[in-house]
Design a protein around this motif. Structure first.
Motif, short mmCIF file in Angstrom:
data_model
loop_
_atom_site.label_atom_id
_atom_site.label_comp_id
_atom_site.label_asym_id
_atom_site.label_seq_id
_atom_site.Cartn_x
_atom_site.Cartn_y
_atom_site.Cartn_z
N HIS A 85 1.03 -1.22 0.31
CA HIS A 85 -0.16 0.02 0.01
C HIS A 85 1.06 1.31 -0.11
CE1 HIS A 85 -3.20 2.39 0.96
NE2 HIS A 85 -2.53 3.49 2.04
N ILE A 86 1.95 1.20 1.03
CA ILE A 86 2.49 2.38 1.03
C ILE A 86 3.72 2.55 -0.09
CG2 ILE A 86 4.63 3.53 2.23
CD1 ILE A 86 3.03 2.36 4.97
N SER A 87 4.06 1.48 -0.56
CA SER A 87 4.93 1.89 -2.34
C SER A 87 3.97 2.08 -3.16
CB SER A 87 5.57 -0.20 -1.88
OG SER A 87 6.55 -0.07 -0.99
N LEU A 88 3.26 1.16 -3.53
CA LEU A 88 2.15 1.99 -4.62
C LEU A 88 1.81 3.54 -4.61
CD1 LEU A 88 0.33 -1.59 -5.18
CD2 LEU A 88 1.35 -0.22 -6.35
N TYR A 89 1.12 3.26 -3.45
CA TYR A 89 0.90 4.68 -3.20
C TYR A 89 2.22 6.13 -3.37
CZ TYR A 89 -1.62 8.88 -0.50
OH TYR A 89 -2.19 9.72 -0.04
N GLN A 90 3.29 5.51 -2.37
CA GLN A 90 4.55 6.66 -3.24
C GLN A 90 4.75 6.73 -4.55
OE1 GLN A 90 7.64 6.05 -0.31
NE2 GLN A 90 9.02 5.43 -2.44
N LEU A 91 4.86 5.35 -5.16
CA LEU A 91 5.07 5.74 -7.05
C LEU A 91 4.60 5.98 -7.02
CD1 LEU A 91 6.48 4.35 -9.29
CD2 LEU A 91 4.60 2.03 -9.02
N ALA A 92 2.84 6.44 -7.28
CA ALA A 92 1.44 6.78 -7.84
C ALA A 92 1.85 8.47 -7.21
CB ALA A 92 0.43 6.54 -7.09
N VAL A 93 2.42 8.43 -6.59
CA VAL A 93 2.73 10.25 -6.24
C VAL A 93 4.39 10.69 -6.69
CG1 VAL A 93 2.86 12.03 -4.42
CG2 VAL A 93 1.42 9.71 -4.18
N THR A 94 5.42 9.89 -6.10
CA THR A 94 6.49 10.65 -6.52
C THR A 94 6.91 10.19 -7.77
OG1 THR A 94 7.13 8.76 -5.57
CG2 THR A 94 7.01 10.05 -3.66
N PHE A 95 6.30 9.87 -8.83
CA PHE A 95 7.17 9.10 -10.14
C PHE A 95 6.60 10.52 -11.11
CE2 PHE A 95 6.35 7.70 -14.08
CZ PHE A 95 7.56 7.63 -14.62
N PRO A 96 5.08 11.32 -11.14
CA PRO A 96 4.64 11.57 -11.89
C PRO A 96 5.50 12.67 -11.56
CG PRO A 96 2.69 10.86 -11.17
CD PRO A 96 4.69 10.00 -10.73
N VAL A 97 5.12 13.59 -10.58
CA VAL A 97 5.72 14.61 -9.89
C VAL A 97 7.23 15.15 -10.25
CG1 VAL A 97 5.96 16.32 -8.13
CG2 VAL A 97 4.43 14.76 -7.80
N PRO A 98 7.91 14.25 -10.55
CA PRO A 98 9.17 15.12 -10.97
C PRO A 98 9.57 15.05 -12.47
CG PRO A 98 9.32 13.58 -9.21
CD PRO A 98 7.99 13.07 -9.16
N VAL A 171 0.86 10.80 4.89
CA VAL A 171 2.16 11.89 5.59
C VAL A 171 3.32 11.67 5.72
CG1 VAL A 171 3.26 12.68 7.66
CG2 VAL A 171 0.73 12.43 7.98
N PHE A 172 3.63 9.94 4.82
CA PHE A 172 4.95 9.40 4.55
C PHE A 172 5.67 9.73 3.39
CE2 PHE A 172 7.44 6.25 2.72
CZ PHE A 172 8.50 6.52 3.77
N VAL A 173 4.47 8.92 2.42
CA VAL A 173 4.38 9.84 1.28
C VAL A 173 4.71 10.79 0.81
CG1 VAL A 173 3.27 9.31 -1.12
CG2 VAL A 173 2.81 7.13 0.38
N PHE A 174 3.34 12.28 0.91
CA PHE A 174 3.93 13.59 1.24
C PHE A 174 4.93 14.01 1.55
CE2 PHE A 174 -0.11 12.77 -0.51
CZ PHE A 174 -0.77 13.68 -2.01
N SER A 175 5.57 13.90 2.77
CA SER A 175 6.61 14.13 3.35
C SER A 175 7.80 13.26 2.70
CB SER A 175 6.90 13.46 4.58
OG SER A 175 7.04 12.18 4.66
N GLU A 176 7.95 12.56 1.46
CA GLU A 176 8.91 11.30 0.91
C GLU A 176 8.62 12.72 -0.28
OE1 GLU A 176 12.15 8.49 0.30
OE2 GLU A 176 10.71 9.73 2.06
N LEU A 177 7.55 12.53 -1.12
CA LEU A 177 8.18 13.82 -2.51
C LEU A 177 8.06 15.32 -2.21
CD1 LEU A 177 6.86 14.10 -4.91
CD2 LEU A 177 4.82 15.00 -3.94
N TRP A 178 8.02 15.68 -0.88
CA TRP A 178 8.88 17.33 -0.45
C TRP A 178 10.35 16.98 -0.39
CZ3 TRP A 178 9.72 19.18 4.89
CH2 TRP A 178 10.46 20.66 5.16
N GLN A 179 10.60 15.88 -0.15
CA GLN A 179 11.67 15.39 -0.14
C GLN A 179 13.01 15.06 -1.29
OE1 GLN A 179 13.01 12.81 2.94
NE2 GLN A 179 15.04 13.39 3.23
N THR A 180 11.92 14.70 -1.82
CA THR A 180 13.02 13.69 -3.10
C THR A 180 12.44 14.56 -4.80
OG1 THR A 180 11.14 11.66 -3.37
CG2 THR A 180 12.90 11.39 -1.58
N ALA A 181 11.08 14.71 -4.56
CA ALA A 181 11.19 15.17 -5.77
C ALA A 181 12.04 16.77 -7.02
CB ALA A 181 9.28 16.25 -5.41
#
Length: 308
Positions: A85-98, A171-181
């Motif tokens: 769940h967390i991995s797929l959620y992270q992939l769906a958010v953090t892959f297209p944004v960069p 919280v985890f996914v969007f903080s990861e997005l902020w840190q890595t995008a």
């Protein structure tokens, strides 16, 4: 002179002329051999009943005992579900944004503003995980956090973000997005910089708008890089890093924050159940490898872009 002697001479000449480059390459090779390949031999511990006095190779074999114990444990499927769940959620958010960020930065013509945006978006990547978790906790504090202060200013009640199991993944996914995008966008900016300028000139002559240039020139130009990044991301779906999640964990959100990596850490190092933890970690790595091969094959079939 025999054939082997003729083959050695160019190699010796190359070593004399470019020994600095070979030395430079030697360091990362040594790193991977020492810290990645040699430890793989100790994966045999997953099939043994580890005895500290006998060591890894002297301990008795138990076959697939610990793999069976893991799947018989009711917590196993919860761990797999949380990890996916967390991995797929992270992939769906953090892959297209960069990709979107790189396209937007590529369109900025004001050099100073572009450099400022790049610096602001790149900076979080260089913040250590411990400091980043401290910042997240301060920002999301139910009493004094800036997020809840803003919510209170609009007449809404405070939210205990880190105390809610339902909100943990967000919280985890969007903080990861902020840190890595911002840092992840560098790959796509490099791909955009490699696009032939004549393509833009042709699009301009044809009367293409800015959005049409992005659609017909930029996106095809960064597609190979995007496919490679996607393959690597999917190949790491089950290898979600435990450091940040472990530091954000608490008894209130443990229902959704406990993943395979944190479970392996607790069972292996805290409970000293080394064989069981090795079995779970090995299973996790095998699943990642299978996913990587499948996605790579699919990418090669669909877009002719792949890792190999």
């Amino acid at each position: 002179m025999n054939r082997s002697g003729r083959e050695r001479r160019p190699l010796q000449k190359s070593l004399r002329l470019h020994w600095q480059l070979y030395l430079l390459v030697l360091l990362p090779i040594m790193y991977f051999v020492i810290f990645k390949y040699i430890p793989m031999f100790n994966s045999v511990l997953a099939f043994k009943e580890y005895n500290i006095t006998k060591g890894i190779w002297g301990s008795p074999w138990v076959g697939f005992k610990y793999f069976e114990l893991f799947f018989e444990n009711p917590v196993a499927w919860t761990l797999i579900k949380n990890t996916l769940h967390i991995s797929l959620y992270q992939l769906a958010v953090t892959f297209p944004v960069p990709i979107l960020l790189a396209l937007a930065l590529n369109e900025i013509r004001n050099g100073r503003f572009k450099r400022t945006v790049q610096m602001v978006t790149y900076a979080p990547h260089f913040i250590s995980t411990v400091v980043m978790v401290s910042i997240i906790m301060l920002f999301l504090s139910p009493r004094l956090g800036i997020v809840n202060t803003i919510l209170n200013a609009f007449g809404m009640e405070s939210v205990n973000f880190l105390g809610s199991s339902k909100l943990f993944s967000t919280v985890f996914v969007f903080s990861e997005l902020w840190q890595t995008a911002g840092y992840s966008a560098i790959i796509f900016l490099a791909a955009l910089a490699g696009i032939d300028p004549s393509l833009y000139e042709a699009a301009k002559v044809d009367g293409a708008s800015r959005m049409q240039k992005i659609r017909h020139v930029d996106l095809p130009g960064i597609l190979p890089a995007a496919v490679i990044v996607l393959i690597l991301s999917v190949g790491n779906i089950m290898a979600l890093g435990f450091e940040k999640i472990y530091l954000l964990q608490n008894p209130l959100n443990l229902e959704t924050s406990e993943i395979i990596a944190t479970y392996v850490y607790k069972m292996g190092l805290l409970n000293a159940n080394y064989s069981f933890a090795t079995a779970v970690g090995l299973l996790n790595s095998i699943v990642n490898l299978v996913l990587l091969v499948i996605v790579n094959a699919a990418a090669r079939r669909v877009s002719d872009n792949s890792l190999w």
